[in-house]
Enzyme design. Structure first.
Site, PDB file in Angstrom:
ATOM      1  CE  LYS A   1      -3.933  -2.264   2.288  1.00 23.07           C
ATOM      2  NZ  LYS A   1      -4.843  -2.213   3.481  1.00 23.07           N
TER       3      LYS A   1
ATOM      4  CD  GLU B   1      -8.705  -8.756  -3.906  1.00 23.16           C
ATOM      5  OE1 GLU B   1      -7.543  -9.136  -3.620  1.00 23.16           O
ATOM      6  OE2 GLU B   1      -9.581  -8.531  -3.042  1.00 23.16           O
TER       7      GLU B   1
ATOM      8  CE1 TYR C   1      -9.235  -3.085   0.402  1.00 30.14           C
ATOM      9  CE2 TYR C   1      -8.471  -1.012  -0.538  1.00 30.14           C
ATOM     10  CZ  TYR C   1      -8.219  -2.175   0.169  1.00 30.14           C
ATOM     11  OH  TYR C   1      -6.957  -2.430   0.659  1.00 30.14           O
TER      12      TYR C   1
ATOM     13  CG  PHE D   1     -13.420   1.146   7.190  1.00 33.27           C
ATOM     14  CD1 PHE D   1     -12.868   0.538   6.064  1.00 33.27           C
ATOM     15  CD2 PHE D   1     -14.233   0.389   8.027  1.00 33.27           C
ATOM     16  CE1 PHE D   1     -13.113  -0.800   5.787  1.00 33.27           C
ATOM     17  CE2 PHE D   1     -14.486  -0.953   7.751  1.00 33.27           C
ATOM     18  CZ  PHE D   1     -13.928  -1.551   6.617  1.00 33.27           C
TER      19      PHE D   1
ATOM     20  CG  ASN E   1      -3.674  -2.483   6.958  1.00 27.42           C
ATOM     21  OD1 ASN E   1      -3.562  -1.944   5.858  1.00 27.42           O
ATOM     22  ND2 ASN E   1      -4.704  -3.239   7.268  1.00 27.42           N
TER      23      ASN E   1
ATOM     24  CG  HIS F   1      -5.079  -6.024  -0.582  1.00 27.48           C
ATOM     25  ND1 HIS F   1      -6.309  -6.066   0.035  1.00 27.48           N
ATOM     26  CD2 HIS F   1      -5.167  -6.858  -1.647  1.00 27.48           C
ATOM     27  CE1 HIS F   1      -7.110  -6.888  -0.647  1.00 27.48           C
ATOM     28  NE2 HIS F   1      -6.435  -7.377  -1.676  1.00 27.48           N
TER      29      HIS F   1
ATOM     30  CB  THR G   1      -7.465  -6.127   9.535  1.00 27.65           C
ATOM     31  OG1 THR G   1      -7.958  -7.249   8.786  1.00 27.65           O
ATOM     32  CG2 THR G   1      -7.764  -4.841   8.779  1.00 27.65           C
TER      33      THR G   1
HETATM   34  P1  IDP Z   1      -7.875  -7.003   5.276  1.00 32.10           P
HETATM   35  O1  IDP Z   1      -7.036  -5.977   4.533  1.00 32.10           O
HETATM   36  O2  IDP Z   1      -7.130  -7.581   6.433  1.00 32.10           O
HETATM   37  O3  IDP Z   1      -8.477  -8.045   4.359  1.00 32.10           O
HETATM   38  P2  IDP Z   1     -10.527  -5.797   5.382  1.00 32.10           P
HETATM   39  O4  IDP Z   1     -11.522  -6.026   6.471  1.00 32.10           O
HETATM   40  O5  IDP Z   1     -10.802  -6.426   4.059  1.00 32.10           O
HETATM   41  O6  IDP Z   1      -9.089  -6.213   5.941  1.00 32.10           O
HETATM   42  O7  IDP Z   1     -10.418  -4.235   5.210  1.00 32.10           O
HETATM   43  C1  IDP Z   1      -9.754  -3.692   4.083  1.00 32.10           C
HETATM   44  C2  IDP Z   1      -8.858  -2.557   4.547  1.00 32.10           C
HETATM   45  O8  IDP Z   1      -9.679  -1.517   5.046  1.00 32.10           O
HETATM   46  C3  IDP Z   1      -7.931  -2.907   5.703  1.00 32.10           C
HETATM   47  O9  IDP Z   1      -6.734  -3.526   5.285  1.00 32.10           O
HETATM   48  C4  IDP Z   1      -7.684  -1.552   6.315  1.00 32.10           C
HETATM   49  O10 IDP Z   1      -6.695  -0.817   5.569  1.00 32.10           O
HETATM   50  C5  IDP Z   1      -9.023  -0.875   6.120  1.00 32.10           C
HETATM   51  N1  IDP Z   1      -9.873  -1.010   7.301  1.00 32.10           N
HETATM   52  C6  IDP Z   1     -10.566  -2.110   7.682  1.00 32.10           C
HETATM   53  N2  IDP Z   1     -11.241  -1.893   8.806  1.00 32.10           N
HETATM   54  C7  IDP Z   1     -10.987  -0.614   9.148  1.00 32.10           C
HETATM   55  C8  IDP Z   1     -11.392   0.213  10.234  1.00 32.10           C
HETATM   56  O11 IDP Z   1     -12.143  -0.187  11.126  1.00 32.10           O
HETATM   57  N3  IDP Z   1     -10.892   1.501  10.235  1.00 32.10           N
HETATM   58  C9  IDP Z   1     -10.063   1.969   9.270  1.00 32.10           C
HETATM   59  N4  IDP Z   1      -9.655   1.217   8.230  1.00 32.10           N
HETATM   60  C10 IDP Z   1     -10.104  -0.044   8.176  1.00 32.10           C
HETATM   61 MG    MG Z   2      -9.889  -7.830   2.842  1.00 35.79          MG
END
Ligand code: IDP
Ligand code: MG
Length: 149
Positions: free
Chosen positions: A9, A126, A49, A57, A112, A115, A91
């Site tokens: 990212k 994807e 997404y 978010f 984070n 991805h 996550t």
């Molecule tokens: P993942 O990346 O571990 O699969 P997902 O639930 O698919 O997690 O969420 C996609 C991305 O959205 C996350 O990697 C993170 O960057 C962001 N994200 C997810 N939940 C939150 C949140 O509660 N607050 C802010 N960003 C979030």
């Molecule tokens: Mg995800």
């Protein structure tokens, strides 16, 4: 062999972590079969997404992922989807298992670093969003017999 979509990212790119992350993938024994750098257009980010559309978010997430270049990868190997999800960690980097990429390099769920597709079906979807079929390469590696029994 399974394929998955991984993406460093914008925070990972800005922080100079491209090499660290690609090194971990290579050292594990996974094989890169697609690799490129791009800044994701907003519509593409919203599609990628799409499952999160409407969540609180979602807009910050789209802003984040389009805020600078990313490194897009297709990685191949045994159980590539689950293997790379394990390597990434949870996550939320503060909840991620020690030693994982997110635990090692991250602090915040909205920064984070990496991805990775969460299922083979997501991986197919994807990969199709980010790569044309001709951009993926088929090749063998002499040392694969030292990686797989
Ligand atoms: P993942 O990346 O571990 O699969 P997902 O639930 O698919 O997690 O969420 C996609 C991305 O959205 C996350 O990697 C993170 O960057 C962001 N994200 C997810 N939940 C939150 C949140 O509660 N607050 C802010 N960003 C979030
Ligand atoms: Mg995800």
């Amino acid at each position: 062999m399974e394929r998955t979509y991984l993406m460093i990212k914008p925070d990972g790119v800005q922080r100079g972590l491209i090499g660290e992350i690609i090194s971990r993938i290579e050292r594990k024994g996974l094989k890169l079969v697609g690799l490129k750098m791009l800044t994701i257009p907003r519509e593409v980010a919203e599609k990628h997404y799409g499952e999160h559309a409407g969540k609180p978010f979602f807009q910050p997430l789209v802003d984040y992922i389009t805020s600078g270049p990313v490194v897009a990868m297709v990685v191949e190997g045994k159980d590539a989807v689950s293997t790379t999800r394990e390597m990434m960690g949870a996550t939320n980097p503060l909840k991620a298992a020690p030693g994982t990429i997110r635990a090692t390099y991250g602090m915040d769920v909205g920064r984070n670093i990496i991805h990775g597709s969460d299922s083979p079906a997501s991986a197919g979807r994807e990969i199709d969003i980010f790569f044309l079929p001709g951009e993926l390469v088929d090749y063998g590696r002499d040392f694969d017999r030292w990686i797989y029994e």
